[in-house]
Design a protein around this motif. Structure first.
Motif, short mmCIF file in Angstrom:
data_model
loop_
_atom_site.label_atom_id
_atom_site.label_comp_id
_atom_site.label_asym_id
_atom_site.label_seq_id
_atom_site.Cartn_x
_atom_site.Cartn_y
_atom_site.Cartn_z
N TYR A 277 0.76 -1.11 -0.06
CA TYR A 277 -0.08 -0.04 0.12
C TYR A 277 1.12 1.32 -0.04
O TYR A 277 1.89 1.32 0.76
CB TYR A 277 -0.84 -0.01 1.32
CG TYR A 277 -2.02 -1.01 1.27
CD1 TYR A 277 -3.11 -0.86 0.68
CD2 TYR A 277 -1.46 -2.43 1.81
CE1 TYR A 277 -3.99 -2.01 0.72
CE2 TYR A 277 -2.38 -3.27 2.04
CZ TYR A 277 -3.74 -3.32 1.19
OH TYR A 277 -4.56 -4.18 1.21
N GLY A 278 0.53 2.05 -0.98
CA GLY A 278 1.14 3.49 -0.98
C GLY A 278 0.73 4.28 -0.10
O GLY A 278 -0.16 4.27 0.72
N LYS A 279 1.74 5.39 0.19
CA LYS A 279 1.30 6.45 1.11
C LYS A 279 -0.06 7.25 1.06
O LYS A 279 -0.50 7.64 1.90
CB LYS A 279 2.06 7.43 1.05
CG LYS A 279 3.58 7.37 1.25
CD LYS A 279 4.37 8.67 1.41
CE LYS A 279 6.04 8.42 1.79
NZ LYS A 279 7.17 9.37 1.41
N PRO A 287 3.92 4.32 3.63
CA PRO A 287 3.44 2.86 3.00
C PRO A 287 3.32 1.76 3.96
O PRO A 287 4.15 1.94 5.03
CB PRO A 287 4.96 2.73 2.13
CG PRO A 287 5.89 3.56 2.82
CD PRO A 287 5.21 4.76 3.42
N ARG A 288 2.58 0.87 3.28
CA ARG A 288 2.47 -0.45 4.33
C ARG A 288 2.58 -1.67 3.44
O ARG A 288 2.41 -1.70 2.32
CB ARG A 288 1.09 -0.39 4.88
CG ARG A 288 0.90 0.94 5.96
CD ARG A 288 -0.49 1.00 6.27
NE ARG A 288 -1.36 1.40 5.02
CZ ARG A 288 -2.62 1.22 4.89
NH1 ARG A 288 -3.43 0.59 5.75
NH2 ARG A 288 -3.19 1.66 3.74
N ALA A 289 2.97 -2.87 4.13
CA ALA A 289 2.95 -4.18 3.46
C ALA A 289 2.09 -4.91 4.36
O ALA A 289 2.18 -5.07 5.57
CB ALA A 289 4.39 -4.59 3.52
N ARG A 290 1.26 -5.64 3.69
CA ARG A 290 0.42 -6.70 4.33
C ARG A 290 0.97 -8.02 4.03
O ARG A 290 1.41 -8.32 2.95
CB ARG A 290 -0.93 -6.72 3.64
CG ARG A 290 -1.93 -7.92 4.41
CD ARG A 290 -3.07 -7.91 3.46
NE ARG A 290 -4.25 -6.72 3.69
CZ ARG A 290 -4.89 -6.74 4.92
NH1 ARG A 290 -5.06 -7.59 5.93
NH2 ARG A 290 -5.65 -5.53 5.09
N THR A 291 1.10 -9.01 5.03
CA THR A 291 1.75 -10.38 4.98
C THR A 291 0.76 -11.18 4.70
O THR A 291 -0.45 -10.99 4.95
CB THR A 291 2.64 -10.43 6.12
OG1 THR A 291 1.81 -10.76 7.20
CG2 THR A 291 3.72 -9.39 6.27
#
Length: 545
Positions: A277-279, A287-291
């Motif tokens: 996910y961007g800002k 920004p984020r990352a989903r595992t």
């Protein structure tokens, strides 16, 4: 790029070469832009050093050479770094396994491409990793399994490499005018008429051999010569100098590259990223990352170093959707399927001269074989590097390189076989028509019977993107621009891309390229953060002065 790829850039061409102009621009631009801004970073980080949680936090997806080098640079600049690695090991497509004999083998890259200002060669020397270069006579079998004379083998090989050299120069000079569907094989067919005119005795036979040898290009890029783009063939050239076989394997080089990250980063093994996910999608503007297990991890910037093949299959994982031009660039660049099969014997019988005094040292090729219809009805050309002439790293093993449909056939067949014995029997039988033609082979001698075989399966590895590395296929219209677009990532969203597919042109598809790419993105991230901090602190004039 693997197998024994070679660089053709002469000193005179280097001045005007698009490859080296790009290398200079990509590396010096990054340094010149960032070094003043990093002065601001140093001051910011001094204030934040008392509380590590206040340091800018950079996430890196993937712990291959690009991710590890990126982490190294960022840690040096004082960033907090977390690496999300889906495997339970470091290295990505740089990986070793151990034969029953105790010898290590590289399942991924085997080569160091170019000796002119190559940081991977510097690391090989630093870690005392043994490298080798092959400079022996050609050992080539024709389609009937007859061994060509050394003189003929060398002659045809020379003609082939002359055409390769001309193709590099022609592609770079005339690329804008070359039809996108024209292939390297098309160029071979045109040039062979000039290299071997019909005034020569036996010209048809000679042309046939050279065109068959052209098939060997597939082991360089992992895709057949008939699909290799001529328009962007110049992007397949490598760094100047010799190409060295990494006889001691990449193990110690990998350990050296990984050490800063191992010591200074938070490495989360077995952590597969499923969405990015961007800002603009975050209420916090980060920004984020989903595992895959549902964790949401937040960072100040996120560097994605997954292989090109993974990007191709997972463009839907990015939110917001990738810009259309970036998505097209990812799909436009090719992705090869180079695979390897190691077959070991009790002794290296091929080093014992036969009755004609010939032995194999280095490379051997079997061109378009028609004598193995049961196992190879398509007549796939096969090639080996023998590993028994590697000095202190020698062992009696043949390394077969495969690509294209042959790779697909071997890997899919091995996946379908239930037992290890069946897998070994398949590999021994498939390659026996070739190794049984090596000098001093004796069916009745146990030393000539293989004892173990190990095959790669990058095509079956979704984390590798079900393939090997980037290449340039026919139909490509803007290959150089596609690479440049991927290098840019989506920095406005705090998402950056790195890997061998975003490297300087002269190192695309190589370990050096992945290393340089990670380094370059780290400096860009640091410089970008420095600019923002300068603006925040009202120090913009400190950058421009």
């Amino acid at each position: 790029m693997d197998a024994y790829s070679m660089s053709i850039s002469s000193a005179s061409r280097r001045v005007t070469s698009k490859l080296y102009q790009d290398l200079k621009t990509a590396r010096l631009y990054t340094f010149d832009r960032s070094h003043k801004e990093l002065g601001i970073m140093d001051r910011v980080l001094q204030f934040e050093s008392l509380d590590p949680n206040r340091k800018p936090h950079i996430g890196i997806v993937g712990a291959g050479f690009a991710g590890l080098r990126c982490a190294d640079i960022l840690i040096r600049y004082g960033f907090r770094v977390t690496i999300l690695e889906a495997r339970n090991r470091l290295g990505g497509r740089i990986h070793q396994e151990r034969l029953p004999s105790g010898n290590l083998i590289d399942m991924g890259a085997n080569w160091i491409h170019g000796t002119d200002d190559n940081p991977i060669l510097d690391l090989a020397k630093e870690t005392k990793t043994h490298t080798g270069v092959f400079d022996s006579e050609s050992y080539v079998f024709d389609e009937d399994g007859t061994l060509l004379s050394a003189q003929e083998g060398d002659k045809f090989s020379t003609v082939m490499w002359n055409i390769i050299e001309e193709a590099f120069e022609y592609s770079e000079k005339h690329g804008t005018q070359i039809d996108a569907d024209k292939t390297l094989l098309d160029f071979f067919k045109e040039q062979i008429l000039k290299q071997i005119p019909d005034t020569l005795e036996g010209y048809e036979r000679q042309r046939k051999f050279v065109l068959q040898m052209a098939d060997l290009w597939g082991a360089f890029v992992g895709s057949p010569v008939e699909t290799q783009s001529l328009k962007f063939f110049w992007l397949e050239e490598c760094i100047d100098g010799e190409n060295l076989f990494c006889a001691g394997t990449y193990r110690k080089i990998l350990e050296r590259v990984a050490k800063p990250a191992v010591d200074g980063a938070d490495i989360r093994y077995g952590t597969r990223v499923s969405e990015i996910y961007g800002k603009s999608t975050s209420p916090n503007g980060t920004p984020r990352a989903r595992t895959a297990d549902g964790q949401i991890l937040e960072f100040d910037e996120l560097v994605v170093t997954t292989p090109l093949g993974w990007l191709k299959q997972n463009t839907h994982a990015f939110h917001p959707p990738l810009p259309d031009r970036l998505s097209k660039a990812i799909q436009n660049i090719g992705y090869g399927c180079l695979e390897k099969v190691y077959i070991s014997f009790p002794t290296a019988f091929w080093l014992t001269p036969d009755v004609n005094g010939r032995k194999v040292q280095g490379f051997c090729q079997w061109l378009s074989p028609n004598y193995s219809k049961d196992t190879n009805p398509a007549g796939w050309t096969n090639e080996i590097v023998e590993l028994a002439s590697m000095g202190p790293s020698s062992h009696p093993t043949l390394l077969f390189y495969t690509y294209g449909d042959e790779s697909r056939h071997i890997t899919s067949t091995l996946r379908s076989l239930p037992s290890q014995k069946e897998k070994l029997d398949f590999l021994f039988n498939f390659f026996k028509p070739y190794y049984s033609r090596l000098p001093s082979y004796d069916e009745n001698n146990p030393d000539c019977h293989p004892v173990v075989a190990v095959a790669t399966d990058w095509l079956g590895d979704d984390l590798a993107g079900n393939g090997s590395y980037a290449n340039f296929q026919k139909g490509l219209k803007e290959g150089d621009k596609d690479i440049e677009i991927m290098r840019q990532g989506i920095s406005g969203e705090g998402i950056w891309l790195a890997g061998e597919h975003t490297a300087p042109f002269v190192a695309l598809g190589t370990v050096t390229g992945a290393y340089w790419s990670g380094e370059g993105v780290a400096k860009e991230v640091a410089g970008s953060y420095g600019r923002r901090m300068a603006e925040k602190l009202g120090k913009e004039d400190a950058i421009t002065n």
